[in-house]
Design a protein around this motif. Structure first.
Motif, mmCIF file in Angstrom:
data_model
loop_
_atom_site.group_PDB
_atom_site.id
_atom_site.type_symbol
_atom_site.label_atom_id
_atom_site.label_comp_id
_atom_site.label_asym_id
_atom_site.label_seq_id
_atom_site.Cartn_x
_atom_site.Cartn_y
_atom_site.Cartn_z
ATOM 1 N N LEU A 1 1.078 -0.986 0.130
ATOM 2 C CA LEU A 1 -0.265 0.040 0.216
ATOM 3 C C LEU A 1 0.698 1.433 0.372
ATOM 4 O O LEU A 1 0.575 2.751 -1.280
ATOM 5 C CB LEU A 1 -0.813 -0.235 1.138
ATOM 6 N N PHE B 1 -5.980 1.774 2.950
ATOM 7 C CA PHE B 1 -6.710 2.204 1.491
ATOM 8 C C PHE B 1 -7.606 3.608 0.791
ATOM 9 O O PHE B 1 -7.287 4.290 0.247
ATOM 10 C CB PHE B 1 -6.776 0.926 0.690
ATOM 11 N N TYR C 1 -1.397 -1.451 -5.716
ATOM 12 C CA TYR C 1 -2.270 -2.545 -4.919
ATOM 13 C C TYR C 1 -3.130 -3.104 -5.418
ATOM 14 O O TYR C 1 -3.413 -4.436 -4.633
ATOM 15 C CB TYR C 1 -3.873 -1.351 -5.546
ATOM 16 N N GLN D 1 2.425 2.093 -3.304
ATOM 17 C CA GLN D 1 0.991 2.416 -3.798
ATOM 18 C C GLN D 1 0.785 0.985 -4.643
ATOM 19 O O GLN D 1 0.055 0.949 -6.216
ATOM 20 C CB GLN D 1 1.135 3.437 -5.036
#
Length: 261
Positions: free
Chosen positions: A41, A100, A46, A44
């Motif tokens: 996370l 998130f 994901y 980034q």
């Protein structure tokens, strides 16, 4: 009393203790997946993050079955596996998805992550985390037939739905507020492995849903029509299962009996 206690302890072998601790280690492994998800996370990445959380979801779905099979509460009564489970669940089901959510979803008009959106998102994040703490501390969160009573803080699922459907800010805001409120409601939610009624269908729907969510996450933002609709059908089945159970289950009968007095 001491003789009985000693006799109870002697019935468990070293192999029993090894199996019990293996179950605790299996539950605790979710901390590893939570850390991996958090690192992904922060970078980034994901897809990796949801992948690690999916592994933790599988661990959470199986560890209870193993714990009951190997009688871990009896073999190692001084170690609280339930508390361990709640700690890792809070990380993987609530805290990481909430972070998130704050970084990837919009909840107010204007520039995402700034101004009013930043304020509303911060308030929602606190509300999500606080309502989840209530859920985990609620001793009445399970019904007599093993349904969850109130939304069981499954924010990883809710947030992933919002991420994949990619709707406007007002839709995101409505859904998050709705599920915060449902935490305090008498609405029931199915536990696929513990609920005996239609267990085979519950588990099948979970397998279908998990396959679909993996597919859709990997190929996001593309949507295979068949996978997309199977994903929605399996999800709606689960919600519908709980809604029906709310109005015809044991708790519903108990509430009607109390009102008739």
């Amino acid at each position: 009393m001491k003789e009985t206690s000693s006799a109870d302890k002697s019935q468990f072998t070293r192999a029993d203790h090894l199996k019990a601790w293996a179950v605790h280690a299996f539950t605790g492994s979710a901390v590893i997946w939570a850390c991996c998800a958090m690192l992904a996370l922060m970078r980034q990445e994901y897809l990796q993050m949801w992948g690690w959380l999916a592994i933790s979801l599988i661990v959470d779905g199986l560890d209870g079955t193993f714990a009951r099979r190997y009688r871990v509460k009896e073999v190692v009564p001084w170690f609280d596996g339930s508390s361990l489970d709640l700690i890792v669940d809070y990380l993987t089901w609530t805290f990481i998805p909430a972070i998130f959510m704050s970084q990837n979803l919009s909840f107010a008009p204007g520039v995402p992550g700034k101004g009013i959106d930043l304020i509303v998102t911060a308030v929602l994040m606190v509300a999500v985390c606080a309502s989840s703490m209530f859920c985990y501390c609620n001793k009445k969160a399970k019904s007599s037939d093993n349904y969850f009573v109130g939304f069981p803080a499954a924010w990883n699922i809710v947030i992933l739905y919002l991420y994949l459907v990619d709707m406007s800010w007002w839709f995101n805001l409505t859904i998050v507020v709705l599920f915060i409120v449902l935490t305090l409601s008498p609405l029931t939610f199915c536990h696929p492995f513990r609920v005996e009624r239609l267990r085979w269908l519950n588990i099948l729907s979970v397998v279908v849903w998990l396959f679909c969510i993996i597919w859709l996450t990997i190929y996001f933002p593309e949507r295979n029509p068949i996978v997309w609709w199977l994903w929605w059908i399996s999800g709606v089945y689960f919600i519908g299962n709980g809604v029906v159970r709310t109005f015809i289950g044991p708790q519903a009968a108990k509430r009607r009996a109390q009102k008739s007095r």
